[in-house]
Scaffold this motif. Structure first.
Motif, PDB file in Angstrom:
ATOM      1  N   ASN A  88     -11.226   2.008  -8.106  1.00 53.20           N
ATOM      2  CA  ASN A  88     -10.312   1.681  -7.854  1.00 53.20           C
ATOM      3  C   ASN A  88      -9.623   0.283  -7.280  1.00 53.20           C
ATOM      4  O   ASN A  88      -9.808   0.505  -6.152  1.00 53.20           O
ATOM      5  CB  ASN A  88      -9.870   2.761  -6.855  1.00 53.20           C
ATOM      6  CG  ASN A  88      -7.662   3.340  -7.393  1.00 53.20           C
ATOM      7  OD1 ASN A  88      -7.220   2.220  -6.871  1.00 53.20           O
ATOM      8  ND2 ASN A  88      -8.069   4.370  -7.350  1.00 53.20           N
ATOM      9  N   PHE A  91      -7.183   1.115  -4.019  1.00 51.66           N
ATOM     10  CA  PHE A  91      -8.118   0.826  -2.438  1.00 51.66           C
ATOM     11  C   PHE A  91      -8.816   0.019  -2.446  1.00 51.66           C
ATOM     12  O   PHE A  91      -9.503  -0.231  -1.302  1.00 51.66           O
ATOM     13  CB  PHE A  91      -8.928   2.147  -2.872  1.00 51.66           C
ATOM     14  CG  PHE A  91      -9.527   2.604  -1.733  1.00 51.66           C
ATOM     15  CD1 PHE A  91      -9.500   3.272  -0.793  1.00 51.66           C
ATOM     16  CD2 PHE A  91     -11.196   2.321  -1.978  1.00 51.66           C
ATOM     17  CE1 PHE A  91      -9.396   3.898   0.788  1.00 51.66           C
ATOM     18  CE2 PHE A  91     -11.587   3.259  -0.389  1.00 51.66           C
ATOM     19  CZ  PHE A  91     -10.920   3.701   0.140  1.00 51.66           C
ATOM     20  N   HIS A  94      -6.664  -2.050  -0.980  1.00 53.68           N
ATOM     21  CA  HIS A  94      -6.413  -1.816   1.380  1.00 53.68           C
ATOM     22  C   HIS A  94      -7.837  -2.167   1.975  1.00 53.68           C
ATOM     23  O   HIS A  94      -7.100  -2.456   3.433  1.00 53.68           O
ATOM     24  CB  HIS A  94      -6.301  -0.562   0.633  1.00 53.68           C
ATOM     25  CG  HIS A  94      -6.322   0.331   2.452  1.00 53.68           C
ATOM     26  ND1 HIS A  94      -5.719   0.358   3.599  1.00 53.68           N
ATOM     27  CD2 HIS A  94      -7.177   1.196   2.241  1.00 53.68           C
ATOM     28  CE1 HIS A  94      -5.329   0.329   4.262  1.00 53.68           C
ATOM     29  NE2 HIS A  94      -6.946   1.939   3.761  1.00 53.68           N
ATOM     30  N   ASP A 138       0.989  -2.046  -3.792  1.00 50.92           N
ATOM     31  CA  ASP A 138       0.084  -1.610  -2.369  1.00 50.92           C
ATOM     32  C   ASP A 138       0.743  -1.322  -1.109  1.00 50.92           C
ATOM     33  O   ASP A 138      -0.088  -0.230  -0.446  1.00 50.92           O
ATOM     34  CB  ASP A 138      -0.759  -2.899  -2.450  1.00 50.92           C
ATOM     35  CG  ASP A 138      -1.359  -3.296  -2.960  1.00 50.92           C
ATOM     36  OD1 ASP A 138      -1.788  -2.839  -4.800  1.00 50.92           O
ATOM     37  OD2 ASP A 138      -2.202  -4.664  -3.774  1.00 50.92           O
ATOM     38  N   ILE A 141       1.793   2.916  -1.122  1.00 49.50           N
ATOM     39  CA  ILE A 141       1.208   3.779  -1.028  1.00 49.50           C
ATOM     40  C   ILE A 141       0.445   4.055   0.448  1.00 49.50           C
ATOM     41  O   ILE A 141      -0.445   5.129   0.970  1.00 49.50           O
ATOM     42  CB  ILE A 141       0.181   3.448  -2.576  1.00 49.50           C
ATOM     43  CG1 ILE A 141       0.325   3.405  -3.882  1.00 49.50           C
ATOM     44  CG2 ILE A 141      -1.173   3.976  -1.792  1.00 49.50           C
ATOM     45  CD1 ILE A 141      -0.480   3.330  -4.605  1.00 49.50           C
ATOM     46  N   ASN A 142      -0.002   2.373   1.121  1.00 51.76           N
ATOM     47  CA  ASN A 142      -0.396   2.641   2.221  1.00 51.76           C
ATOM     48  C   ASN A 142       0.165   2.660   2.933  1.00 51.76           C
ATOM     49  O   ASN A 142      -0.050   3.924   4.242  1.00 51.76           O
ATOM     50  CB  ASN A 142      -0.564   0.848   2.121  1.00 51.76           C
ATOM     51  CG  ASN A 142      -1.462   0.624   3.763  1.00 51.76           C
ATOM     52  OD1 ASN A 142      -2.552   1.074   3.909  1.00 51.76           O
ATOM     53  ND2 ASN A 142      -1.135   0.377   4.499  1.00 51.76           N
ATOM     54  N   ARG A 150      -1.020   9.950  -1.516  1.00 55.19           N
ATOM     55  CA  ARG A 150      -1.576   9.631  -1.289  1.00 55.19           C
ATOM     56  C   ARG A 150      -2.689   9.749  -2.139  1.00 55.19           C
ATOM     57  O   ARG A 150      -2.694   8.540  -3.248  1.00 55.19           O
ATOM     58  CB  ARG A 150      -1.875   8.817  -0.354  1.00 55.19           C
ATOM     59  CG  ARG A 150      -2.623   7.203   0.020  1.00 55.19           C
ATOM     60  CD  ARG A 150      -3.351   6.389   1.508  1.00 55.19           C
ATOM     61  NE  ARG A 150      -1.743   6.369   1.950  1.00 55.19           N
ATOM     62  CZ  ARG A 150      -1.726   7.143   3.464  1.00 55.19           C
ATOM     63  NH1 ARG A 150      -2.704   8.110   3.534  1.00 55.19           N
ATOM     64  NH2 ARG A 150      -0.322   6.591   3.913  1.00 55.19           N
ATOM     65  N   GLN A 151      -3.318  10.270  -1.510  1.00 50.07           N
ATOM     66  CA  GLN A 151      -4.893  10.813  -2.943  1.00 50.07           C
ATOM     67  C   GLN A 151      -4.361  11.260  -3.976  1.00 50.07           C
ATOM     68  O   GLN A 151      -4.746  10.540  -5.143  1.00 50.07           O
ATOM     69  CB  GLN A 151      -5.365  12.420  -1.605  1.00 50.07           C
ATOM     70  CG  GLN A 151      -6.695  12.833  -2.983  1.00 50.07           C
ATOM     71  CD  GLN A 151      -6.554  13.979  -2.134  1.00 50.07           C
ATOM     72  OE1 GLN A 151      -6.802  14.495  -1.787  1.00 50.07           O
ATOM     73  NE2 GLN A 151      -7.546  15.372  -3.450  1.00 50.07           N
ATOM     74  N   LEU A 154      -3.800   7.733  -6.061  1.00 52.04           N
ATOM     75  CA  LEU A 154      -5.222   6.591  -5.962  1.00 52.04           C
ATOM     76  C   LEU A 154      -6.094   7.316  -7.200  1.00 52.04           C
ATOM     77  O   LEU A 154      -6.982   6.498  -7.407  1.00 52.04           O
ATOM     78  CB  LEU A 154      -5.894   6.486  -4.506  1.00 52.04           C
ATOM     79  CG  LEU A 154      -5.339   5.855  -3.599  1.00 52.04           C
ATOM     80  CD1 LEU A 154      -5.648   6.448  -1.936  1.00 52.04           C
ATOM     81  CD2 LEU A 154      -5.808   4.614  -3.983  1.00 52.04           C
TER      82      LEU A 154
END
Length: 285
Positions: A88, A91, A94, A138, A141-142, A150-151, A154
């Motif tokens: 991903n 992620f 991140h 990014d 989502i963070n 958020r899950q 992702l």
């Protein structure tokens, strides 16, 4: 020469954290071994021979995944799918952005770690607008407050800023609507519980307390000064101060006033049928 390049038999559990790295290294070693074997024979290895060598160099557990095949390339594709899970990129970015130098880590080690993390981030040549949108995506989502949202974001293999915004907006709206359903159901359950407690064996005084209605307008209990029927004229008896639908000048009340000794009918079994009796009690009190 090929005997020195021959890799060890592969024993690997796909659930291992480093399964992808081990498989990638073994696959490369096996490819070098095949090249060396072809040079020794001075002729390219056939697909069947490559598959036979592969079967000989993997464990019985791994062989189960390719036992029904006889094509080398198909077998390698299946093993790639098993041992290399899709990355991903959101992620991975991140992880790259939040990676910090460890206490016992040198500058060289820290920089090499960042370069390793960057390999899975799928950086590519894009326009200034695309680069900006990816950076905003990014950060979006963070920084989103809901871990559940958020899950869900992702879970997408690929996601641009517009799609991330639309999906998050749909989830937020649905959660607000769900909360409204929950509040409505809670009020309904509470009302049903109160009505259940008021049985046919309850006294008029207990029913009055349970119903908790204004005697002048029939609405929820409130101060007399706030009653909307305080200056109303009853259409039944033309008296001032209450609404017609709660008027106490009914046939039952009139009969009770004229003949106080007249036996009254038994209390009905439902709350709606109890109301005339309740109003009589209220008038006498």
């Amino acid at each position: 020469m090929e005997k020195y390049l021959k890799p060890e038999r592969l024993h690997l559990d796909p659930s291992q954290p480093d399964a992808a790295d081990i498989w990638t290294h073994w696959k490369k070693s096996f490819a070098i071994f095949l090249d060396a074997a072809g040079e020794t024979q001075q002729t390219p290895l056939t697909d069947r021979l490559k598959f036979s060598l592969l079967v000989n160099l993997v464990s019985p557990t791994i062989f189960k995944n390719i036992s029904d095949l006889d094509c080398f390339n198909s077998a390698m594709d299946i093993l790639d799918t098993i041992f290399i899970q899709p990355k991903n990129s959101i992620f991975c970015r991140h992880l790259l952005a939040t990676r910090r130098q460890q206490t016992d880590e040198s500058i060289d080690q820290y920089l090499q770690s960042l370069k390793t993390l960057a390999k899975d981030c799928e950086f590519r040549a894009v326009s200034e607008t695309q680069a900006r949108d990816e950076y905003i995506r990014d950060a979006f989502i963070n920084g989103i407050s809901s871990n559940y949202n958020r899950q869900r974001l992702l879970e997408n293999g690929s996601l641009d800023l517009k799609a991330a915004y639309n999906q998050a907006l749909v989830m937020e709206t649905a959660q607000k609507q769900l909360a409204s359903y929950s509040r409505t159901n809670a009020v309904s359950a509470s009302t049903r519980a109160e009505e259940t407690n008021v049985t046919a064996h309850s006294t008029p005084e207990r029913i009055v307390a349970a119903v908790a209605r204004c005697y002048f307008c029939g609405r929820g209990k409130h101060n007399r000064s706030e009653c909307p029927a305080r200056n109303a004229i009853c259409k039944n008896c033309n008296k001032k101060g209450y609404s017609a639908h709660v008027c106490k000048s009914s046939a039952v009340v009139a009969a009770a006033a004229i003949n106080p000794g007249t036996p009254q009918p038994k209390i009905p079994t439902t709350i709606l049928q109890e109301l005339p009796k309740i109003l009589v009690v209220c008038q006498l009190v």
